[in-house]
Design a protein around this motif. Sequence first.
Motif, PDB file in Angstrom:
ATOM      1  N   THR A 177     -85.139   7.148 -70.956  1.00 48.02           N
ATOM      2  CA  THR A 177     -85.092   8.038 -72.122  1.00 48.02           C
ATOM      3  C   THR A 177     -86.318   8.942 -72.178  1.00 48.02           C
ATOM      4  OG1 THR A 177     -83.826   6.390 -73.336  1.00 48.02           O
ATOM      5  CG2 THR A 177     -84.896   8.109 -74.632  1.00 48.02           C
ATOM      6  N   ALA A 178     -87.503   8.384 -71.936  1.00 50.23           N
ATOM      7  CA  ALA A 178     -88.727   9.194 -71.943  1.00 50.23           C
ATOM      8  C   ALA A 178     -88.703  10.216 -70.816  1.00 50.23           C
ATOM      9  CB  ALA A 178     -89.954   8.297 -71.820  1.00 50.23           C
ATOM     10  N   GLY A 179     -88.216   9.822 -69.651  1.00 53.04           N
ATOM     11  CA  GLY A 179     -88.128  10.762 -68.535  1.00 53.04           C
ATOM     12  C   GLY A 179     -87.170  11.900 -68.811  1.00 53.04           C
ATOM     13  N   LEU A 180     -86.021  11.584 -69.397  1.00 53.37           N
ATOM     14  CA  LEU A 180     -85.062  12.635 -69.735  1.00 53.37           C
ATOM     15  C   LEU A 180     -85.609  13.569 -70.809  1.00 53.37           C
ATOM     16  CD1 LEU A 180     -81.699  10.640 -69.733  1.00 53.37           C
ATOM     17  CD2 LEU A 180     -82.506  12.298 -68.034  1.00 53.37           C
ATOM     18  N   SER A 181     -86.347  13.015 -71.758  1.00 55.45           N
ATOM     19  CA  SER A 181     -86.945  13.863 -72.803  1.00 55.45           C
ATOM     20  C   SER A 181     -87.979  14.798 -72.210  1.00 55.45           C
ATOM     21  CB  SER A 181     -87.599  12.990 -73.874  1.00 55.45           C
ATOM     22  OG  SER A 181     -86.624  12.220 -74.525  1.00 55.45           O
ATOM     23  N   LEU A 182     -88.781  14.291 -71.268  1.00 57.11           N
ATOM     24  CA  LEU A 182     -89.768  15.161 -70.627  1.00 57.11           C
ATOM     25  C   LEU A 182     -89.089  16.240 -69.798  1.00 57.11           C
ATOM     26  CD1 LEU A 182     -92.624  12.782 -69.512  1.00 57.11           C
ATOM     27  CD2 LEU A 182     -92.810  14.783 -70.967  1.00 57.11           C
ATOM     28  N   ARG A 183     -88.020  15.904 -69.125  1.00 61.68           N
ATOM     29  CA  ARG A 183     -87.306  16.896 -68.328  1.00 61.68           C
ATOM     30  C   ARG A 183     -86.712  17.971 -69.232  1.00 61.68           C
ATOM     31  NH1 ARG A 183     -83.368  15.256 -63.599  1.00 61.68           N
ATOM     32  NH2 ARG A 183     -85.404  14.956 -62.668  1.00 61.68           N
ATOM     33  N   ARG A 184     -86.223  17.570 -70.394  1.00 61.11           N
ATOM     34  CA  ARG A 184     -85.627  18.531 -71.331  1.00 61.11           C
ATOM     35  C   ARG A 184     -86.693  19.456 -71.909  1.00 61.11           C
ATOM     36  NH1 ARG A 184     -84.856  18.497 -76.798  1.00 61.11           N
ATOM     37  NH2 ARG A 184     -85.743  16.413 -76.943  1.00 61.11           N
ATOM     38  N   LEU A 185     -87.917  18.919 -72.113  1.00 62.84           N
ATOM     39  CA  LEU A 185     -88.986  19.714 -72.701  1.00 62.84           C
ATOM     40  C   LEU A 185     -89.772  20.518 -71.680  1.00 62.84           C
ATOM     41  CD1 LEU A 185     -90.469  17.189 -75.285  1.00 62.84           C
ATOM     42  CD2 LEU A 185     -89.084  19.209 -75.751  1.00 62.84           C
ATOM     43  N   ALA A 186     -89.512  20.320 -70.399  1.00 61.65           N
ATOM     44  CA  ALA A 186     -90.282  21.013 -69.368  1.00 61.65           C
ATOM     45  C   ALA A 186     -90.056  22.514 -69.462  1.00 61.65           C
ATOM     46  CB  ALA A 186     -89.886  20.509 -67.992  1.00 61.65           C
ATOM     47  N   ALA A 187     -91.122  23.240 -69.231  1.00 55.36           N
ATOM     48  CA  ALA A 187     -91.032  24.701 -69.253  1.00 55.36           C
ATOM     49  C   ALA A 187     -90.315  25.168 -67.997  1.00 55.36           C
ATOM     50  CB  ALA A 187     -92.429  25.301 -69.318  1.00 55.36           C
ATOM     51  N   PRO A 188     -89.477  26.164 -68.115  1.00 49.54           N
ATOM     52  CA  PRO A 188     -88.774  26.653 -66.920  1.00 49.54           C
ATOM     53  C   PRO A 188     -89.760  27.285 -65.944  1.00 49.54           C
ATOM     54  CG  PRO A 188     -88.356  28.080 -68.795  1.00 49.54           C
ATOM     55  CD  PRO A 188     -89.120  26.894 -69.314  1.00 49.54           C
ATOM     56  N   ALA A 189     -89.584  26.986 -64.684  1.00 44.66           N
ATOM     57  CA  ALA A 189     -90.463  27.536 -63.651  1.00 44.66           C
ATOM     58  C   ALA A 189     -90.068  28.982 -63.360  1.00 44.66           C
ATOM     59  CB  ALA A 189     -90.363  26.706 -62.391  1.00 44.66           C
ATOM     60  N   THR A 190     -91.059  29.826 -63.226  1.00 38.66           N
ATOM     61  CA  THR A 190     -90.807  31.226 -62.893  1.00 38.66           C
ATOM     62  C   THR A 190     -91.607  31.578 -61.655  1.00 38.66           C
ATOM     63  OG1 THR A 190     -92.627  31.989 -64.279  1.00 38.66           O
ATOM     64  CG2 THR A 190     -90.463  31.842 -65.314  1.00 38.66           C
ATOM     65  N   ASP A 191     -91.220  32.660 -61.003  1.00 40.38           N
ATOM     66  CA  ASP A 191     -91.924  33.101 -59.811  1.00 40.38           C
ATOM     67  C   ASP A 191     -93.103  33.997 -60.147  1.00 40.38           C
ATOM     68  OD1 ASP A 191     -90.166  31.702 -58.259  1.00 40.38           O
ATOM     69  OD2 ASP A 191     -88.825  33.409 -57.949  1.00 40.38           O
ATOM     70  N   ARG A 192     -93.205  34.382 -61.384  1.00 44.05           N
ATOM     71  CA  ARG A 192     -94.284  35.276 -61.770  1.00 44.05           C
ATOM     72  C   ARG A 192     -95.556  34.489 -62.007  1.00 44.05           C
ATOM     73  NH1 ARG A 192     -92.279  38.549 -66.771  1.00 44.05           N
ATOM     74  NH2 ARG A 192     -92.457  36.456 -67.555  1.00 44.05           N
ATOM     75  N   PRO A 193     -96.716  35.086 -61.765  1.00 39.37           N
ATOM     76  CA  PRO A 193     -97.969  34.392 -62.055  1.00 39.37           C
ATOM     77  C   PRO A 193     -98.160  34.236 -63.555  1.00 39.37           C
ATOM     78  CG  PRO A 193     -98.406  36.626 -61.276  1.00 39.37           C
ATOM     79  CD  PRO A 193     -96.924  36.385 -61.132  1.00 39.37           C
ATOM     80  N   ALA A 194     -98.836  33.171 -63.943  1.00 37.79           N
ATOM     81  CA  ALA A 194     -99.000  32.873 -65.358  1.00 37.79           C
ATOM     82  C   ALA A 194     -99.961  33.829 -66.044  1.00 37.79           C
ATOM     83  CB  ALA A 194     -99.498  31.441 -65.532  1.00 37.79           C
ATOM     84  N   HIS A 195    -100.911  34.391 -65.301  1.00 33.68           N
ATOM     85  CA  HIS A 195    -101.918  35.237 -65.932  1.00 33.68           C
ATOM     86  C   HIS A 195    -101.623  36.720 -65.779  1.00 33.68           C
ATOM     87  CE1 HIS A 195    -103.467  35.833 -61.877  1.00 33.68           C
ATOM     88  NE2 HIS A 195    -103.368  34.532 -61.722  1.00 33.68           N
ATOM     89  N   HIS A 196    -100.437  37.047 -65.334  1.00 40.52           N
ATOM     90  CA  HIS A 196     -99.997  38.433 -65.216  1.00 40.52           C
ATOM     91  C   HIS A 196    -100.977  39.256 -64.384  1.00 40.52           C
ATOM     92  CE1 HIS A 196     -96.973  37.406 -68.095  1.00 40.52           C
ATOM     93  NE2 HIS A 196     -97.889  37.019 -68.949  1.00 40.52           N
TER      94      HIS A 196
END
Length: 97
Positions: A64-83
């Motif tokens: 349950t904790a693992g599924l909750s963390l997976r649901r809350l994970a931020a979507p990965a993008t190919d763009r750099p985080a600091h623009h």
Amino acid sequence: MAPKIERIQFLRAVRQLHRVRSFYAVGVLLWAASSAWTGWQEPGSRQMWVSVLLLTVFTGLLVTAGLSLRRLAAPATDRPAHHAAPRKTASARHAHA
């Protein structure tokens, strides 16, 4: 100001879920070892079944904790985080006539 507070609460929740998931993983390992030990020493005993029950409970909590963390994970993008500026090589410049 509300989005900043919500973001902080979100990060706290994710951090707490990581801690809880680690606790449940240790619990699963402990009860798996206990179940194996009591199953080896006294197969079919009440202590073995209690250990198996607690192993099942901790496994369910870990999933349950693992599924909750997976649901809350931020979507990965190919763009750099600091623009940052793109890393393209500069093309050769030609003088205009």
